[in-house]
Design an enzyme around this catalytic site. Structure first.
Site, short mmCIF file in Angstrom:
data_model
loop_
_atom_site.label_atom_id
_atom_site.label_comp_id
_atom_site.label_asym_id
_atom_site.label_seq_id
_atom_site.Cartn_x
_atom_site.Cartn_y
_atom_site.Cartn_z
N GLU A 208 0.57 -1.49 0.10
CA GLU A 208 0.09 -0.02 0.05
C GLU A 208 0.67 1.19 -0.12
OE1 GLU A 208 -3.40 0.08 2.49
OE2 GLU A 208 -4.04 -1.68 1.93
N GLU A 396 -5.01 -8.77 0.95
CA GLU A 396 -5.90 -8.31 2.20
C GLU A 396 -7.04 -8.28 2.69
OE1 GLU A 396 -4.09 -5.48 4.51
OE2 GLU A 396 -2.69 -6.01 4.24
#
Ligand code: PNW
Length: 489
Positions: A208, A396
């Site tokens: 991320e 995720e």
């Protein structure tokens, strides 16, 4: 410690799981048959593809603790967490889940779930305490022990090389605002991948970029908490992308030809407000433009005209060579999907309009997780279509929940079960409709240090009593175990 658990140790570690779930492990063997015949539960099950990868995910700083063990250097998160006022309740991750020492127990939990894969991250400051220079053998050994123990349990390791814990020594030289950090990252990534070559087949460069740059550089809610604006912020974002590209090349150079390299990016999952052709087309355009600073650049090797035009004088300075590096070919794309954004068609330059969430829109515990199962249907599908991505893993997905032990010690997290049930049903539907998703990693195996929210937001399917380190599988563990056993929802 011998990482290979004896049958007895394994059964002991599993005691909590069996007790909390009240379904004997033997039931697991028959679950696949039950699901296939539709005998388990009331509804017919919808199958995932054969060989679909089921996993759980964690990150080094959030679970390991042992921040001073075996020569680990300081990271920006150690400094940030120890700065008064940064973390809810003044929590730190000095101990967290103590997984640095308790990983055999965590692996036993995974065996109980039946997962085939585990996504973990390597703490850069354990390997290069000062960010660059001489590697720390003890830190490398820890990673090898962890990976070997996973293999011994029949669990495939998926390794992330950067999940936000930048060595503090590099932050003192400017962190991601300094182009040299991108080079230092590639050197570390290549070294570590070389050390794990043959033991780890899937590497992710970074986790991320959007979050650590947005929250750590753009705002102050994550380490290093700089709150930059304008060109300085855009240049840091660009250097992080450059670090990814250089690392892809360094990992390839250091590993065998079967190694697969990608990243795990948090996407702005674009969803049509509803499934009508004009809104789907709008969401597809938004998928490209709203991720222009990340996935779009990484998969096309260029910043879109719209992106550069919108940034104007704040746009990053870049060379053609840097863009070629950023666009280095990867083998898969990891997507972290928790929520999404709705779009409708619009008669404007972009051809789409974002629709804000009304205040009555349903939400999970974390303020940023709107309940939007459509995100995991549309996100992978539209990203794959728009950017030509061949293999996607959901690296995720999950939610926080306030569920805590009841009088019998059970953690009945029905909100998380509901969330997972709906998201997995949409994921299955997306794959059936052609989304190239090859695996799913549930965030998270354990309650852990949730960054600036400290221990106040629990994302685990295993409850952790942080005072005693006792692990108790929640109701959602039992749910997930059934999904995995049946390869169906
Ligand atoms: C991701 N937001 O972080 C991270 O990859 C994990 O380390 C983290 O624990 C997990 O999601 C749950 O939060 C995010 O505010 C943190 O939009 C915050 C945001 C997004 C992702």
């Amino acid at each position: 410690m011998n990482p290979i658990l004896t049958r007895r140790q394994f059964t002991k570690a599993l005691g909590g799981l069996v007790a909390a779930c009240a379904v004997p492990l033997a039931a697991k063997a028959s679950a696949a048959t039950a699901a296939a015949s539709g005998a388990q539960g009331s509804a017919a099950k919808r199958a995932f593809p054969k060989g679909f990868v089921w996993g759980t995910a964690t990150a080094a700083y959030q679970v390991e603790g042992a921040v001073k063990a075996d020569g680990r250097g300081e990271s920006i998160w150690d400094v940030y967490a120890h700065t008064p006022g940064r973390i809810v309740h003044g929590d730190t991750a000095d101990v967290a889940d103590d997984s640095y020492h308790r990983y055999p127990e965590d692996i036993a939990l995974m065996r109980g779930l039946g997962v085939g894969a585990y996504r973990f991250s390597v703490a850069w400051p354990r390997i290069f305490p000062e960010g660059t220079g001489k590697p720390n053998a003890k830190g490398v050994d820890y990673c090898k022990r962890l990976v070997d123990a996973l293999h011994a349990a029949g669990i495939e390791p998926y390794c992330t090389l950067y999940h936000w814990d930048l060595p503090e020594a590099l932050q003192r030289k400017g962190g991601w605002q300094n182009r040299d950090t991108a080079k230092a990252f590639a050197d570390y990534a290549g070294y570590m991948a070389g050390q794990l070559d043959g033991r780890v087949r899937h590497f992710m460069t970074m986790n991320e970029i959007s979050t650590f740059i947005g929250n750590g550089y753009g705002s102050t809610s994550m380490a290093p908490g700089l709150g930059l604006k304008g060109q300085a912020l855009e240049q840091a974002r660009h250097y992080a992308l450059l670090g990814h590209g250089l690392a892809v090349q360094a990992i390839r150079a250091a590993t065998n030809a079967k190694t697969r390299v990608g990243s795990a990016e948090g996407i702005n999952a674009a969803m049509p407000a509803f499934d009508a052709p004009e809104h789907v087309a709008a969401a597809r355009k938004a998928a490209v433009e709203e991720n222009a600073g990340y996935l779009t650049a990484m998969h096309t090797g260029r910043y879109t005209d719209q992106y550069l035009k919108t940034l104007g004088a704040d746009a990053p300075k870049f060379t053609a060579d840097e863009m070629r590096i950023i666009g280095s070919k990867t083998d898969f794309q990891g997507l972290n999907i928790y929520t999404g954004d709705y779009y409708i068609a619009a008669d404007n330059e972009r051809g789409y309009e974002a629709v804000p969430f009304p205040s009555s829109y349903p939400n999970m515990q974390s303020s940023w997780i709107q309940f939007a199962p459509g995100a995991i249907y549309w996100g992978p599908k539209l990203m794959a279509e728009a950017l030509g991505i061949g293999d996607i893993y959901i690296t995720e997905n999950g939610t926080s929940s306030t569920a805590a032990p009841d009088s019998q010690g059970r953690v009945l997290d029905t909100d998380r079960v509901m969330f997972l049930q709906q998201y997995l049903a949409e994921l299955q539907r997306g794959i059936a409709d052609g989304a190239p998703v090859r695996g799913y990693f549930l965030w998270s195996l354990l309650d852990n240090f949730e960054w600036s929210r400290g221990f106040s937001e629990r994302f685990g399917i295993t409850y952790v009593d942080f005072a005693t380190q006792k692990r108790t599988p929640k109701l959602s563990s039992r749910f997930y175990r059934g999904v995995i056993a049946g390869n169906a929802i």
